[in-house]
Design a protein around this motif. Structure first.
Motif, PDB file in Angstrom:
ATOM      1  N   GLU A 297       0.822  -1.213   0.000  1.00  0.00           N
ATOM      2  CA  GLU A 297       0.000   0.000   0.000  1.00  0.00           C
ATOM      3  C   GLU A 297       0.854   1.261   0.000  1.00  0.00           C
ATOM      4  N   GLY A 298       2.081   1.166   0.526  1.00  0.00           N
ATOM      5  CA  GLY A 298       2.990   2.302   0.523  1.00  0.00           C
ATOM      6  C   GLY A 298       3.803   2.411  -0.760  1.00  0.00           C
ATOM      7  N   GLY A 299       3.641   1.439  -1.654  1.00  0.00           N
ATOM      8  CA  GLY A 299       4.390   1.440  -2.905  1.00  0.00           C
ATOM      9  C   GLY A 299       5.837   1.042  -2.742  1.00  0.00           C
ATOM     10  N   ASP A 300       6.156   0.390  -1.598  1.00  0.00           N
ATOM     11  CA  ASP A 300       7.543   0.041  -1.290  1.00  0.00           C
ATOM     12  C   ASP A 300       7.862  -1.432  -1.470  1.00  0.00           C
ATOM     13  N   ALA A 301       6.905  -2.243  -1.954  1.00  0.00           N
ATOM     14  CA  ALA A 301       7.119  -3.690  -2.011  1.00  0.00           C
ATOM     15  C   ALA A 301       7.394  -4.158  -3.428  1.00  0.00           C
ATOM     16  N   ASN A 302       8.350  -5.045  -3.558  1.00  0.00           N
ATOM     17  CA  ASN A 302       8.579  -5.754  -4.811  1.00  0.00           C
ATOM     18  C   ASN A 302       7.886  -7.101  -4.640  1.00  0.00           C
ATOM     19  N   ILE A 303       6.610  -7.137  -4.913  1.00  0.00           N
ATOM     20  CA  ILE A 303       5.772  -8.295  -4.619  1.00  0.00           C
ATOM     21  C   ILE A 303       5.786  -9.280  -5.790  1.00  0.00           C
ATOM     22  N   SER A 304       5.764 -10.565  -5.487  1.00  0.00           N
ATOM     23  CA  SER A 304       5.773 -11.590  -6.534  1.00  0.00           C
ATOM     24  C   SER A 304       4.419 -11.656  -7.230  1.00  0.00           C
ATOM     25  N   LEU A 305       4.425 -12.232  -8.439  1.00  0.00           N
ATOM     26  CA  LEU A 305       3.180 -12.410  -9.182  1.00  0.00           C
ATOM     27  C   LEU A 305       2.227 -13.328  -8.418  1.00  0.00           C
ATOM     28  N   ALA A 306       2.765 -14.371  -7.785  1.00  0.00           N
ATOM     29  CA  ALA A 306       1.922 -15.295  -7.022  1.00  0.00           C
ATOM     30  C   ALA A 306       1.248 -14.582  -5.857  1.00  0.00           C
ATOM     31  N   ASN A 307       1.976 -13.690  -5.174  1.00  0.00           N
ATOM     32  CA  ASN A 307       1.384 -12.960  -4.051  1.00  0.00           C
ATOM     33  C   ASN A 307       0.369 -11.918  -4.528  1.00  0.00           C
ATOM     34  N   LEU A 308       0.582 -11.358  -5.718  1.00  0.00           N
ATOM     35  CA  LEU A 308      -0.442 -10.474  -6.287  1.00  0.00           C
ATOM     36  C   LEU A 308      -1.721 -11.253  -6.561  1.00  0.00           C
ATOM     37  N   ASP A 309      -1.579 -12.484  -7.058  1.00  0.00           N
ATOM     38  CA  ASP A 309      -2.751 -13.345  -7.275  1.00  0.00           C
ATOM     39  C   ASP A 309      -3.483 -13.595  -5.958  1.00  0.00           C
ATOM     40  N   ARG A 310      -2.730 -13.843  -4.898  1.00  0.00           N
ATOM     41  CA  ARG A 310      -3.352 -14.084  -3.584  1.00  0.00           C
ATOM     42  C   ARG A 310      -4.121 -12.855  -3.109  1.00  0.00           C
ATOM     43  N   LEU A 311      -3.520 -11.671  -3.301  1.00  0.00           N
ATOM     44  CA  LEU A 311      -4.209 -10.429  -2.919  1.00  0.00           C
ATOM     45  C   LEU A 311      -5.481 -10.242  -3.738  1.00  0.00           C
ATOM     46  N   ALA A 312      -5.400 -10.481  -5.033  1.00  0.00           N
ATOM     47  CA  ALA A 312      -6.583 -10.328  -5.891  1.00  0.00           C
ATOM     48  C   ALA A 312      -7.695 -11.256  -5.427  1.00  0.00           C
ATOM     49  N   THR A 313      -7.361 -12.505  -5.150  1.00  0.00           N
ATOM     50  CA  THR A 313      -8.367 -13.473  -4.687  1.00  0.00           C
ATOM     51  C   THR A 313      -8.990 -13.020  -3.374  1.00  0.00           C
ATOM     52  N   ALA A 314      -8.149 -12.578  -2.441  1.00  0.00           N
ATOM     53  CA  ALA A 314      -8.653 -12.128  -1.138  1.00  0.00           C
ATOM     54  C   ALA A 314      -9.551 -10.903  -1.271  1.00  0.00           C
ATOM     55  N   LEU A 315      -9.288 -10.069  -2.277  1.00  0.00           N
ATOM     56  CA  LEU A 315     -10.101  -8.871  -2.491  1.00  0.00           C
ATOM     57  C   LEU A 315     -11.280  -9.127  -3.422  1.00  0.00           C
ATOM     58  N   GLY A 316     -11.379 -10.340  -3.962  1.00  0.00           N
ATOM     59  CA  GLY A 316     -12.502 -10.698  -4.820  1.00  0.00           C
ATOM     60  C   GLY A 316     -12.451 -10.086  -6.205  1.00  0.00           C
ATOM     61  N   VAL A 317     -11.227  -9.833  -6.702  1.00  0.00           N
ATOM     62  CA  VAL A 317     -11.058  -9.262  -8.038  1.00  0.00           C
ATOM     63  C   VAL A 317     -10.080 -10.119  -8.828  1.00  0.00           C
ATOM     64  N   ASP A 318      -9.931  -9.818 -10.134  1.00  0.00           N
ATOM     65  CA  ASP A 318      -8.938 -10.534 -10.922  1.00  0.00           C
ATOM     66  C   ASP A 318      -7.604  -9.783 -10.885  1.00  0.00           C
ATOM     67  N   PHE A 319      -6.565 -10.460 -11.334  1.00  0.00           N
ATOM     68  CA  PHE A 319      -5.212  -9.914 -11.334  1.00  0.00           C
ATOM     69  C   PHE A 319      -5.156  -8.570 -12.061  1.00  0.00           C
ATOM     70  N   GLY A 320      -5.834  -8.472 -13.203  1.00  0.00           N
ATOM     71  CA  GLY A 320      -5.822  -7.251 -13.986  1.00  0.00           C
ATOM     72  C   GLY A 320      -6.329  -6.042 -13.238  1.00  0.00           C
ATOM     73  N   THR A 321      -7.316  -6.244 -12.393  1.00  0.00           N
ATOM     74  CA  THR A 321      -7.869  -5.142 -11.608  1.00  0.00           C
ATOM     75  C   THR A 321      -6.814  -4.557 -10.674  1.00  0.00           C
ATOM     76  N   LEU A 322      -5.903  -5.390 -10.165  1.00  0.00           N
ATOM     77  CA  LEU A 322      -4.853  -4.890  -9.266  1.00  0.00           C
ATOM     78  C   LEU A 322      -3.771  -4.111  -9.987  1.00  0.00           C
ATOM     79  N   VAL A 323      -3.426  -4.501 -11.214  1.00  0.00           N
ATOM     80  CA  VAL A 323      -2.264  -3.900 -11.864  1.00  0.00           C
ATOM     81  C   VAL A 323      -2.588  -2.794 -12.858  1.00  0.00           C
ATOM     82  N   ARG A 324      -3.830  -2.672 -13.286  1.00  0.00           N
ATOM     83  CA  ARG A 324      -4.141  -1.621 -14.278  1.00  0.00           C
ATOM     84  C   ARG A 324      -4.288  -0.274 -13.571  1.00  0.00           C
ATOM     85  N   ALA A 325      -4.127   0.777 -14.353  1.00  0.00           N
ATOM     86  CA  ALA A 325      -4.296   2.130 -13.827  1.00  0.00           C
ATOM     87  C   ALA A 325      -5.703   2.268 -13.258  1.00  0.00           C
TER      88      ALA A 325
END
Length: 180
Positions: A41-69
């Motif tokens: 959330e602070g923009g300081d993490a180099n997060i893995s693709l797998a962990n982005l998938d986990r965040l998307a699932t937990a938030l009920g959205v798809d991967f694209g929703t997390l990474v698009r503008a």
């Protein structure tokens, strides 16, 4: 990738607030640490693709929703870098997503000579479809090594550790479709 991390940061904050989740609740739902959520959330993490998938699932959205503008929330076209390797030119770009049973993603990948990408297992039910445009792709799984030549493809279960490897002397380029 700085711009993508800014998008991820803003989207995670917005989606978490909209879901009325604390950072700890989101961390627990995603199976991640609260410290990582704070860093994302602070923009300081180099997060893995797998962990982005986990965040998307937990938030009920798809991967694209997390990474698009954030101002492109309804657009399926993303076209953002998602990974960079050691070699100049080694990169993956997330092109977009389309509805599927759960999700479908389209990526372009390039690996320079000797470069590799080591992936964490996806969730059960995920598959990858790879099509080689240039060079030879080696996909390493626990079971075997797959060599995929130009114009050929590979479909495999990605709910396992796997790696993309360029053992050649030139640039390797391929398309990656991830579906669930």
């Amino acid at each position: 990738m700085g711009e993508v991390l800014e998008h991820v940061s803003a989207n995670v904050r917005r989606l978490r607030a909209g879901a009325k989740l604390s950072q700890q609740a989101l961390a627990d739902a995603a199976g991640l640490s609260r410290r990582l959520i704070v860093a994302v959330e602070g923009g300081d993490a180099n997060i893995s693709l797998a962990n982005l998938d986990r965040l998307a699932t937990a938030l009920g959205v798809d991967f694209g929703t997390l990474v698009r503008a954030p101002d492109m929330a309804d657009n399926r076209r993303v076209d953002q870098p998602g990974w960079r390797g050691r070699h100049t030119g080694s990169q993956a770009s997330f092109l977009g997503a389309a509805p599927a049973r759960n999700s479908a993603e389209l990526w372009t990948w390039a690996l320079g000579p000797g470069d590799r990408y080591d992936a964490l297992p996806d969730s059960e039910g995920w598959r990858e479809m790879l099509y080689v445009i240039e060079g030879t792709l080696v996909v390493e799984t626990a079971e075997r090594q797959h060599r995929v030549e130009v114009g050929d493809f590979l479909i495999f279960d990605s709910a396992q550790r796997y790696s993309y490897v360029n053992t050649g002397e030139g640039l390797l380029r391929f398309l990656r479709n991830v579906v669930s």
